[in-house]
Design an enzyme around this catalytic site. Structure first.
Site, PDB file in Angstrom:
ATOM      1  CD  GLU A  87       2.714  14.944 -10.567  1.00  0.00           C
ATOM      2  OE1 GLU A  87       2.123  13.687 -10.153  1.00  0.00           O
ATOM      3  OE2 GLU A  87       3.914  14.794 -10.450  1.00  0.00           O
ATOM      4  CB  SER A 484      21.038  66.450  31.331  1.00  0.00           C
ATOM      5  OG  SER A 484      21.824  66.703  32.499  1.00  0.00           O
TER       6      SER A 484
END
Length: 794
Positions: A87, A484
């Protein structure tokens, strides 16, 4: 001649002035609406938030753009160089704008008659990406140049390149170099080879065009160009260039673990983060979130829940096929649902088409393969009847009563045919036949939470059978009656109010009338019978409802509720005796927190799912240290743990004995077997299991905490116990042990037939000795105890 020179000089000077004015005017024109370039200096792109397990393995990701932040110093030199080669090879020389590159682009655009090349530097590309629109125009190009020049005086080259490498789009939902490396090569950016990096550097120009998954030839052609640029710049040697060209590239993506293992845990993390930070920050800020999940525990917990719920569904019987196909639909179904049998292993489920049914077997097909379900492998498939337990109904022996040709059903692979395992083995005529077992997907749901009571870290959290089918997290969001499983809270209150493990209470009918509603409540024991005078130890061990209610009467409901809140329970407790039998709904995670007091000697620890949160840059945002609160005395905690060890040794928690190590536990079952629980713990690990339908529905006869929930707990704990040394609950000061006569609750005598070795708070142990051989009732020699039992009746 002199005049000509003067005229030319005047023209040149005027032209220069005019050009300068033109440039100045264009600069002014382009600068009128320039955005503030300084925003880039606070670079804050959308980033992936990463969630980690306690061993730093990744649990999952949250994101809108799949971008992971990396810095230049984390990357090898060749990775940044390939992007410069592709680039902007003069990046470290120019001042933000490369005039020669712009001139080359101008000439090419002029030749083409339209804009075909930009000539932008990396700095300009950063400006375009973060501040400007992507339109192609000379005005935008001038703005780019102005802003790029200014930016280069504000940031270093390495800072600009870091922004570029993290910002650019590579296609396939990959933003930034780290995401691209994971997406296309299944590696981290720091591990990219020259060849791999060169291919990635070629993508930003046209991500769709050069996508290696879609068109590898174009991608590699572009890679060759980038490598040649690297060679031209002398950034690689000829040998490196040749090696890179010769390197075979394998395109594969790094596996994303999100929403696979630990999906319910991950979702709970997501919910909590959004509540604290907001959705935008969670999905865009790139946080690093460290959790307490142990993936070994999580995988074992998920497997146990699935296995247990599937077994629960089979106990209820057969509810029918997934679908039924007519004759003309069947071949199309088989063609559209092919199978790769090499991937199938014993235990995996597949969807099969029933082709032929006989009494002793059903033949099935899946894809191009054949299988058989024998009668013994569907013997569970009775007609559902909640009033009958599975052992009350004879096994099914006729396949035709369950299946018919054209049914599409689930089947589990029992064994892989020898000819598939070993291709050299001769297959039977007609091809291999797979041995399968009929299965059904459960409607019943469940949850499992496992906590390290020493630190509060939540090691495993499962919120249902399948996260893909239901995201409702029953471990944290469902509140159900614990039945329970609440009783240890009642008995811990009793121990602090004059009761001992050898206290004798009457197990006899009781009728309670609500003074406000005039409703009559006649509770019963699960067995439907009464056991008379009962030791507190036995009442908890055998889960006697009527004894528990009488204890609650003596204590007063208010004290029990206060104890429950001290243990961290957040329920809306009813101000009546039903609270003693667990009528107040709680979540599994909340119940686990309450039980930590029994596991860790009296103090509760807050469950910790999220341990620490850091920003994308490593700044600490949140840290959750263990939070402890004193709730009960160490002596009370120890006695409850000892009694719950008796529940496992001699009571409803008997299945946990298979661990062959000290374990305390308690079952819980709500009315009509709608909810089933098992809570079991050791000093190092506390685990809670819940099973029940999402809509309150009876699960069926005997679908209690012992049968429906404890097998899931046992299966999970068997998978992880080897990680821990055997450890018992340490006995605190102030505890004395005494051998007790099982019939009277007094000290055991020479004639005691059955005895228990029980803990007491020092000074509360019995002082009298049983005089006879026991029997079923209290020792009649103590008149005061007999009078007390009479008071419990009247």
């Amino acid at each position: 001649m002199k005049k000509v020179v003067i005229v030319l000089a005047a023209l040149f000077g005027g032209g220069a002035i005019l050009a300068a004015a033109l440039v100045g005017g264009m600069y002014y024109w382009a600068s009128l609406d320039l955005p503030d370039f300084k925003r880039i200096t606070d670079y804050n792109p959308p980033l992936v938030t990463t969630v980690y397990a306690r061993d730093n393995r990744v649990l999952g990701y949250f994101y809108k753009e799949r971008r992971f932040l990396v810095t230049i110093d984390e990357l090898p030199n060749h990775v940044s160089r390939v992007f410069l080669a592709a680039e902007d090879s003069g990046f470290y020389e120019h001042e933000g704008v490369d005039l020669l590159a712009i001139f080359r682009a101008f000439v090419k655009n002029l030749q083409a008659g339209h804009v075909v090349q930009g000539g932008s530097t990396i700095t300009q590309q950063v400006i375009k990406s973060l501040l400007l629109t992507p339109e192609r125009s000379y005005k935008r190009k001038i703005k780019e140049g102005i802003l790029a020049y200014r930016l280069e005086r504000f940031l270093t080259k390495d800072e600009i390149l870091t922004i570029y490498l993290n910002q650019i789009f590579f296609g396939a939902r990959a933003y930034g170099i780290e995401s691209a490396a994971r997406t296309y090569f299944g590696v981290h950016a720091k591990d990219l080879s020259v060849a791999q990096a060169a291919l990635l550097a070629g993508l930003p120009k046209a991500p769709s065009k050069f996508n290696p998954f879609a068109d590898p030839e174009k991608a590699i052609s572009r890679q060759h160009y980038v490598l040649s640029r690297m060679l031209d710049q002398n950034w690689i040697t000829q040998e490196q260039y040749d090696d890179a060209l010769a390197e075979e590239l394998v395109f594969k993506s790094m596996e994303d673990p999100s929403w696979h293992q630990g999906a319910y845990y991950l979702e709970e993390v997501r919910r909590r983060l959004i509540d604290h930070y907001g959705e935008d920050r969670v999905y865009n800020s790139g946080m690093h979130v460290y959790t307490g999940v142990d993936l070994t525990h999580q995988v074992a917990a998920e497997r146990s829940v699935r296995k247990g719920l599937e077994a629960s569904a089979r106990r209820r019987g057969w509810t029918g096929p997934n679908s039924h196909l007519e004759e003309e639909q069947r071949e199309t179904y088989l063609t559209e649902n092919p199978f790769v049998v090499e991937a199938l292993e014993p235990g995996e489920w597949i969807e099969v088409l029933v082709s032929e049914v006989e009494k002793d077997q059903a033949l099935v097909r899946f894809g191009e393969f054949k299988g058989v379900i024998k009668a013994k492998d569907l013997s569970w498939a009775r007609t559902p009847d909640p009033s009958k337990a599975t052992e009350d109904v004879p096994p099914v022996k006729d396949c035709a009563l369950v299946l018919k040709s054209g049914d599409v059903v689930w089947a589990e692979v029992k064994a892989v045919p020898p000819s598939v395992l070993n291709p050299g083995t001769k297959a039977p005529k007609g091809g291999p036949v797979w041995e399968l077992a009929l299965r059904r997907r459960p409607v019943v749901q469940g949850a499992l939470v496992s906590i390290d009571p020493r630190s509060g870290e939540v090691l495993a959290l499962v919120g249902g059978y399948s996260f893909a089918e239901s995201q409702f997290n029953r471990a944290t969001q469902a509140e159900r009656q614990p039945g329970s499983a609440f009783k240890p809270i009642v008995y811990s209150t009793a121990l602090d109010n004059g009761f001992t493990p050898s206290s004798v209470m009457l197990d006899a009918p009781i009728v309670y009338t609500d003074s406000e509603t005039d409703k009559v409540w006649k509770p019963e024991n699960f067995e439907g019978v009464f056991f008379g005078p009962t030791l507190l130890r036995n009442a908890l061990c055998k889960s006697r409802n009527l004894v528990t209610i009488r204890v609650a009467q003596r204590l007063g409901v208010r004290k029990i509720i206060e104890r429950a809140k001290a243990l961290g329970l957040e329920a809306d407790f009813p101000e009546d005796l039903s609270v003693s039998l667990g009528s107040a709904p709680v979540s599994p995670l909340n119940l686990a927190q309450a039980y930590t007091a029994f596991a860790r000697g009296g103090s509760i620890v807050k469950p910790r799912i999220i341990l620490k949160v850091e920003s994308a840059w490593g700044d600490e945002l949140e840290i959750n240290e263990p939070e402890y609160s004193d709730a009960i005395s160490p002596q009370t905690a120890y006695i409850i743990a000892s009694l719950m060890k008796e529940v496992v040794r001699d009571g409803t928690g008997w299945r946990a004995r298979v661990l062959k190590r000290p374990v305390a536990g308690k079952t819980g079952t709500s009315n009509d077997e709608q909810d089933a629980w098992f809570v079991g713990y050791s000093p190092y690990l506390l685990s809670v299991v819940y099973v029940g339908f999402d809509q309150l529905t009876p699960m069926g006869k005997y679908e209690t905490g012992s049968r429906a929930a404890s097998p899931l707990w046992v299966d999970y704990r068997m998978a992880v116990e080897a990680e821990y040394p055997i450890e018992d609950f340490p006995q605190p000061p102030g505890i004395v042990m005494a051998r007790i006569d099982a019939a009277s609750g007094l000290l055991a005598g020479p004639k005691s037939e059955k005895t228990y070795f029980l803990p007491f708070k020092d000074g509360t142990q019995p002082t009298e000795t049983a005089q006879d051989g026991g029997g079923s009732g209290p020792n009649p020699s103590t008149s005061s105890k007999g009078e007390d039992l009479l008071k419990q009746i009247y």
